[in-house]
Design a protein around this motif. Structure first.
Motif, PDB file in Angstrom:
ATOM      1  N   PRO A  68     -62.333  53.178  12.252  1.00 51.28           N
ATOM      2  CA  PRO A  68     -62.605  51.943  11.502  1.00 51.28           C
ATOM      3  C   PRO A  68     -61.736  50.757  11.921  1.00 51.28           C
ATOM      4  CG  PRO A  68     -62.574  53.823  10.023  1.00 51.28           C
ATOM      5  CD  PRO A  68     -62.072  54.311  11.360  1.00 51.28           C
ATOM      6  N   MET A  95     -69.135  51.088  14.299  1.00 51.39           N
ATOM      7  CA  MET A  95     -68.911  50.561  12.952  1.00 51.39           C
ATOM      8  C   MET A  95     -69.936  49.497  12.560  1.00 51.39           C
ATOM      9  SD  MET A  95     -66.269  52.180  11.787  1.00 51.39           S
ATOM     10  CE  MET A  95     -66.071  51.217  10.294  1.00 51.39           C
ATOM     11  N   CYS A 127     -69.008  53.337   9.312  1.00 49.12           N
ATOM     12  CA  CYS A 127     -69.126  54.184  10.487  1.00 49.12           C
ATOM     13  C   CYS A 127     -70.526  54.791  10.536  1.00 49.12           C
ATOM     14  CB  CYS A 127     -68.057  55.266  10.494  1.00 49.12           C
ATOM     15  SG  CYS A 127     -68.099  56.160  12.053  1.00 49.12           S
TER      16      CYS A 127
END
Ligand code: N01
Length: 544
Positions: A498, A505, A516
């Motif tokens: 992330p 993402m 995600c």
């Protein structure tokens, strides 16, 4: 064949089918083959291209090549196919992979089930008849009880919103839709925008040909050596002789590739041992540095930084001008939190006289002009501009089909806050729709041949089960979908992924919800969970 069908791969003029498979790449071809083997099942394949190949049909740019080893980027469902096909390189190039997919289409006579030049423009689930109604861009309509998406996860190109692109009087090329006849860059002034996997494969080759090449880079990447070479016949023979064992070994690994010597942690060994391991994996090439050095690179920041520093030092060694090396050095995201590109002579390319690197962080692209590109205050003049700017990954290809589920619910609305699926395979309120390589499946971080074969095999069993039990629809429950969504997000939160603005993402597309899109629990865990749910009477699915 009816003339109203446009380009015809061989499918009959019939309109109603049991299964429609969208796509004629790795995913679609196998699905068509698999479903056709179910007795009495009428199967139609559709593809926007003029022939088979999927990704490998479209992405024909110089240097396009798979960076998973050839023998691992092949179907495994038919031992005879495995024995009969020979790869000429360790990592196959686009032309050879396209030849392979054509060979597969010929061998199993798959074209007879396909209609080509058929781009799906909409798909609506008709609740009265429990059928998908599929419309194609050229105005045809087909129906089927089941819709199998084999559209891949990197097939919807991102069109960057550069002001003035249409005013450019030279040529604009897109890596994702490269001209079939090829392009001659000899002596020309060429710009490349984008330094992801596509740009990094293309740049060294265009640099050799072009008069002058200017690379516009926004984010430097951690590229590591591919390590390609001609296929050693002895190695190939060995692979074939031990194929079943190799498959079994691959299936036990996180990514479905037979690299299984990773040590637990980069911080648990001495500096000498760590560097020796990194050097060895660097030398071996492929995804070994990423998947087969230390298992904690993806979630331990300290370990990751050690790998990142190792790569940064390599960049400094390879690029002569320290200022250019500095611009090429990634610092704003951990290693492998963006999909790591694999390269051949990428960094050395910047030592060439005819290559210039422009840092878009310092001087962003203001507009494309008639004659070239304005970045910051400077206008650069070009004959050709190459866009290697990526894809609306995972969700893009599905959303572009304009699917509507129960009650006419648009998929775009169901996914307004982000993709939601069960196992990345099916979607609540979208009955009888199966996705190969869907969002929230291991997709990008798992073997594509395994994933597409597994999905079609699983669905074929499901269809048989439904037929035997007089069931017409299957879809995951809202609770099952919630659970999978939570699980996917939670696993991602334990990793470093992330932290990067990656397509994993959804962060490369302005306005796309950030989450995600890849299930990060790995292939073996994923397969175990699906097998368990299936064995428990399709737990989480509602069958009616
Ligand atoms: O696309 P990308 P790709 N202004 O999204 C830049 C697979 N693949 O086609 O990072 C300026 O990785 C963008 O910059 P930034 C593989 O899974 C596999 O290269 O967003 N720049 C980036 O540098 C891969 O990951 C193979 O700051 C802009 C680049 O364009 C995936 O496909 C080969 C921009 C896009 O990189 C996608 O790779 C090739 C803008 N407006 C691809 N917009 C194999 O070997 C974007 N960029 C199997």
């Amino acid at each position: 064949p009816s003339s109203t069908h446009g380009q015809n791969g061989g499918a009959t003029p019939q309109k109603d089918f049991d299964v429609i498979v969208v796509g004629a790449g790795f995913a679609g071809l196998y699905a068509v083959h698999k479903y056709r083997n179910i007795e009495g099942l009428a199967v139609l394949g559709l593809d926007a291209a003029t022939d088979v190949g999927g990704t490998w049909y479209w992405n024909r740019y110089p240097g396009a090549r798979c960076d998973v080893e050839s023998y691992n980027y092949s179907y495994s469902f038919d031992p005879e196919l495995v024995q009969d096909w020979n790869w000429s390189e360790r990592f196959a190039g686009q032309p050879e992979i396209l030849r392979y997919l054509n060979h597969v289409a010929d061998r199993y006579d798959l074209r007879r089930s396909y209609m080509f030049e058929k781009q799906v423009s909409s798909g609506t689930f008709d609740e009265e008849r429990n059928r998908w109604v599929i419309e194609t861009k050229d105005g045809d309509t087909y129906t089927a009880q089941f819709l199998h998406s084999g559209v891949g996860f990197l097939s919807a190109a991102k069109e960057p919103a550069f002001e003035g692109l249409q005013d450019f009087t030279g040529n604009v090329y897109r890596t994702s839709h490269w001209p079939h006849e090829g392009v001659d860059f000899a002596g020309r002034r060429v710009a490349v925008i984008g330094t992801g996997s596509s740009g990094i494969q293309l740049i060294p080759l265009v640099a050799q040909e072009a008069g002058a090449l200017t690379v516009f880079q926004r984010t430097p990447n951690y590229a590591t050596p591919l390590g390609n070479g001609v296929m050693d016949p002895e190695f190939q023979a060995q692979i074939k002789a031990n194929h079943a064992t190799l498959i079994e070994r691959s299936r036990r690994t996180y990514a479905g590739i037979p690299y299984d010597t990773a040590q637990p942690s980069a911080v648990a060994v001495s500096d000498e041992e760590r560097v020796a391991t990194f050097e060895e994996k660097w030398r071996q090439g492929g995804f070994r540095l990423c998947f087969d050095s230390f298992a904690d690179l993806a979630f331990n920041p300290e370990s990751n930084e050690l790998a990142a520093e190792f790569i940064r030092a390599k960049i400094r060694q390879r690029v002569t001008d320290p200022a250019v090396a500095d611009l090429l050095t990634p610092r704003d995201h951990p290693y492998a939190t963006k999909r790591p590109p694999l390269e051949t002579n990428y960094y050395e390319t910047y030592n060439r006289e005819n290559v210039e690197l422009i840092d878009l962080r310092a001087t962003p692209i203001v507009r494309i002009t008639e004659n070239g590109i304005q970045a910051g205050d400077v206008e650069y003049e070009f004959d050709d501009i190459i866009l290697a700017t990526g894809f609306d990954a995972l969700t893009g290809p599905l959303l572009r089909m304009n699917l509507r589920g129960r009650g006419g619910l648009p998929l775009a609305e169901h996914w307004e806050q982000g993709a939601r699926t069960y196992f990345g395979r099916m979607i609540n309120q979208f009955p009888n729709l199966v996705m190969a390589l869907g969002p929230q499946s291991p997709s990008a971080l798992y073997s594509i041949p395994f994933a597409v074969q597994d999905t079609a095999d699983w669905t074929a069993d499901l269809i048989r089960h439904m037929r035997e039990n007089g069931l017409e629809t299957v879809e995951p429950t809202a609770e099952a979908e919630d659970g999978w969504d939570r699980q996917t997000r939670e696993i991602a939160s334990y990793t470093l992924l992330p932290q990067a603005n990656s397509w994993y993402m959804g962060a490369n597309i302005p306005g796309k919800p950030r989450a995600c899109l890849v299930y990060l629990g790995g292939g073996p865990a994923y397969n175990e969970l699906i097998d368990k749910a299936t064995a428990n009477g399709y737990e989480g699915f509602e069958l009616r």
